[in-house]
Design an enzyme around this catalytic site. Sequence first.
Site, mmCIF file in Angstrom:
data_model
loop_
_atom_site.group_PDB
_atom_site.id
_atom_site.type_symbol
_atom_site.label_atom_id
_atom_site.label_comp_id
_atom_site.label_asym_id
_atom_site.label_seq_id
_atom_site.Cartn_x
_atom_site.Cartn_y
_atom_site.Cartn_z
ATOM 1 C CG ASP A 103 -2.215 -0.601 1.138
ATOM 2 O OD1 ASP A 103 -2.430 -1.045 -0.085
ATOM 3 O OD2 ASP A 103 -3.023 -0.152 1.951
ATOM 4 N N GLY A 159 -7.026 8.297 9.879
ATOM 5 C CA GLY A 159 -5.632 8.192 9.589
ATOM 6 C C GLY A 159 -4.973 8.727 8.252
ATOM 7 C CB ALA A 160 -1.947 10.496 7.697
ATOM 8 C CG ASN A 162 2.814 9.032 7.261
ATOM 9 O OD1 ASN A 162 1.554 8.972 7.800
ATOM 10 N ND2 ASN A 162 3.774 9.747 7.802
ATOM 11 C CB SER A 187 -5.070 7.366 4.311
ATOM 12 O OG SER A 187 -4.878 7.950 3.069
ATOM 13 C CD GLU A 259 -0.864 13.007 17.624
ATOM 14 O OE1 GLU A 259 0.183 13.514 17.266
ATOM 15 O OE2 GLU A 259 -0.909 12.738 18.745
ATOM 16 N N GLY A 261 1.124 18.082 10.803
ATOM 17 C CA GLY A 261 2.004 18.203 10.268
ATOM 18 C C GLY A 261 3.349 18.982 10.976
ATOM 19 C CB CYS A 293 4.183 13.975 10.982
ATOM 20 S SG CYS A 293 4.312 12.792 12.161
ATOM 21 C CD GLU A 398 3.944 18.374 6.600
ATOM 22 O OE1 GLU A 398 2.734 18.301 6.638
ATOM 23 O OE2 GLU A 398 4.262 17.215 7.693
ATOM 24 C CE LYS A 468 5.557 26.929 17.719
ATOM 25 N NZ LYS A 468 6.828 27.786 17.687
ATOM 26 C CD GLU A 475 -2.442 9.325 18.204
ATOM 27 O OE1 GLU A 475 -1.641 9.205 17.527
ATOM 28 O OE2 GLU A 475 -3.751 8.978 17.552
HETATM 29 P P1 NAD Z 1 -4.700 14.620 4.796
HETATM 30 O O1 NAD Z 1 -4.999 15.769 5.900
HETATM 31 O O2 NAD Z 1 -5.024 15.001 3.415
HETATM 32 O O3 NAD Z 1 -5.545 13.428 5.181
HETATM 33 C C1 NAD Z 1 -5.403 12.791 6.541
HETATM 34 C C2 NAD Z 1 -6.709 11.959 6.624
HETATM 35 O O4 NAD Z 1 -7.898 12.820 6.911
HETATM 36 C C3 NAD Z 1 -7.315 10.973 5.451
HETATM 37 O O5 NAD Z 1 -7.938 9.847 5.955
HETATM 38 C C4 NAD Z 1 -8.319 12.029 4.910
HETATM 39 O O6 NAD Z 1 -9.243 11.083 4.011
HETATM 40 C C5 NAD Z 1 -8.965 12.771 5.895
HETATM 41 N N1 NAD Z 1 -9.486 14.192 5.658
HETATM 42 C C6 NAD Z 1 -8.821 14.890 4.915
HETATM 43 N N2 NAD Z 1 -9.846 16.193 4.909
HETATM 44 C C7 NAD Z 1 -10.812 15.816 5.947
HETATM 45 C C8 NAD Z 1 -12.087 16.517 6.213
HETATM 46 N N3 NAD Z 1 -12.203 17.792 5.907
HETATM 47 N N4 NAD Z 1 -12.889 15.781 7.088
HETATM 48 C C9 NAD Z 1 -12.706 14.655 7.477
HETATM 49 N N5 NAD Z 1 -11.555 13.699 7.137
HETATM 50 C C10 NAD Z 1 -10.709 14.397 6.235
HETATM 51 O O7 NAD Z 1 -3.227 14.052 4.972
HETATM 52 P P2 NAD Z 1 -2.521 13.181 4.531
HETATM 53 O O8 NAD Z 1 -2.038 13.771 3.010
HETATM 54 O O9 NAD Z 1 -3.129 11.878 4.258
HETATM 55 O O10 NAD Z 1 -1.063 12.901 5.227
HETATM 56 C C11 NAD Z 1 -0.301 13.660 5.309
HETATM 57 C C12 NAD Z 1 -0.113 14.526 6.556
HETATM 58 O O11 NAD Z 1 -0.415 13.940 7.851
HETATM 59 C C13 NAD Z 1 1.118 15.294 6.693
HETATM 60 O O12 NAD Z 1 0.937 16.970 6.795
HETATM 61 C C14 NAD Z 1 1.655 14.740 7.948
HETATM 62 O O13 NAD Z 1 2.542 15.366 8.646
HETATM 63 C C15 NAD Z 1 0.666 14.396 8.701
HETATM 64 N N6 NAD Z 1 0.708 13.518 9.751
HETATM 65 C C16 NAD Z 1 0.964 13.591 11.078
HETATM 66 C C17 NAD Z 1 1.245 12.918 11.896
HETATM 67 C C18 NAD Z 1 1.435 13.064 13.479
HETATM 68 O O14 NAD Z 1 1.579 12.045 14.353
HETATM 69 N N7 NAD Z 1 1.603 14.263 13.796
HETATM 70 C C19 NAD Z 1 1.406 11.382 11.630
HETATM 71 C C20 NAD Z 1 1.376 11.137 10.127
HETATM 72 C C21 NAD Z 1 1.194 11.863 9.196
#
Ligand code: NAD
Length: 503
Positions: A103, A159-160, A162, A187, A259, A261, A293, A398, A468, A475
């Site tokens: 995946d 979830g995201a 990655n 995701s 959680e 970026g 992240c 980012e 911030k 978590e």
């Molecule tokens: P994204 O924000 O595009 O999507 C994340 C998840 O949220 C996906 O499941 C998506 O379908 C859902 N989503 C998006 N918009 C939404 C909305 N308006 N309402 C409800 N759900 C919504 O992020 P991404 O591209 O999947 O992941 C990358 C980002 O995630 C980066 O910015 C990274 O830094 C961050 N991240 C943070 C952590 C952490 O622990 N802080 C861990 C992993 C990734």
Amino acid sequence: MASKSSLRPHRLRAFVNGRDQALATTAGAGTRARHLIDPTNNTPHSFYESTTPIEIRDALQVSSDAQRKWKLEAPAIRSRILRQAADIILQNEEHLSNLETLDTGRPIRETQFDVHDGAECLYYYSGVANTLGGSSYEMPGGSLAYTIREPLGVTVGIGAWNYPLQSALWKSAPALAFGNSIVFKPSEFTPSTALWLGQCYKEAGLPDGLFNVILGAKDVGAELVQSDLVSKVSFTGSAESGRKVYEMAASGMKKVTMELGGKSPLIIFSDSDLDNAVSGAMLANWYSSGQVCSNGTRVFVHDSIADDFVDRLVKRTKKLRIGDPTNVTTDIGPMCHREQYQKVLDYVRLGQEEGATLLYGGKEVDKSKLPDTLRDGLFLTPAIFTECNDNMRIVKEEVFGMLMTILTFSDEEEVIARANKTRFGLGAGVFTSDIQRGHRVVSRLEAGCTWINTYNVAPVQLPWGGMKGSGIGRENGEGAIESWTQLKSVYCEMNDVETDYVQ
Ligand code: NAD
């Protein structure tokens, strides 16, 4: 439980109430159909249909019904089920890591690590489940005052792409340990291992309806967040999406964990062990093709060692083995999906336009160096930029890919101020052989997760989360107790009610 031979899933289905959901159509070509792409060859390997609003409502109702019984269950039972799930995960390490690599495109060494990390999380909360409780306080006349830690109810995890398995476990393990149910939306790019986890929990003895996985993109996520049945939303994703989810959750007065970026600083002082510092910078930028992240993408190097640091960094970066992520010797796999691949290339171009020097990489991998089966894959070479300044967009925004910016500094005060000059606050690292300086500097860095003489190490005992613009709540560790429970206060009078009112 899926067998090891059934590695390539074809049609995926949401997992609700302990079983795969019935399909809305039989052809699989409905308007809500979405294909999953294998990033090593850019071809579809599976597909699914997004969960519909009616199915989402059903899933939440089922989850609510199941939670009412689960919250009354003995913590020892919850604990045993989580421990059992961890055992099953470890028994299926090979299948699970291959699925995660399929995946995400992440190297198999990394996804094998995630399987163990996920099991550790379950073992940890299996232990904590048995210890959870409130406090009691002495009151006049022998009256009792105490607190009870209660579950929140139906919770939602989003979830995201990655770290899909890690995200599903970091949320579901404490949620379930403390008596909640959870509806998880992985995701839209990487849902396979969360679905597998549903079967795993079932095999471990988790009652139906407590862990559900629904499928789809942001519209599906938004539908979940806005439901009146939901009491908490734990979101992992970008700061932009996080803001929207936070707003939706706030209007329903729901508890949140965000959680998000980052654009984290990694500071390398002149007294650092230079080889370790280079290792740290590589881990902080190249691991998971930079799709982490907390990555330390602003690398501040003391100007007296900058040339030596950069020489060693480039030499070692050139040696990275980029290619088939299922091969255990591979260091760097493809980017997870095409939009992200293109985004990194766009930022590389932007960095050059802004006047930074692209010292190494930042290009598509030469196709002639890849085997035929990988020629259409989303492979990039890691980009190292020097001659950067704090105002460049490649330094402030980012990227979420392999783009390291190197900045030089001469003074501790100066570098602390510059490191903190960001709207984000997820991670920060310091390399130095002066232990007092190490502690002094991290104490002043505005970040939720900090490291001295290493980077990105995240044991389950340590709370994870940002300051911030990088988030709210924590978590893991004891931080998750606050995130997944609520306190009830009880005052029990042991004497007559004291009042001035006439009898
Ligand atoms: P994204 O924000 O595009 O999507 C994340 C998840 O949220 C996906 O499941 C998506 O379908 C859902 N989503 C998006 N918009 C939404 C909305 N308006 N309402 C409800 N759900 C919504 O992020 P991404 O591209 O999947 O992941 C990358 C980002 O995630 C980066 O910015 C990274 O830094 C961050 N991240 C943070 C952590 C952490 O622990 N802080 C861990 C992993 C990734």
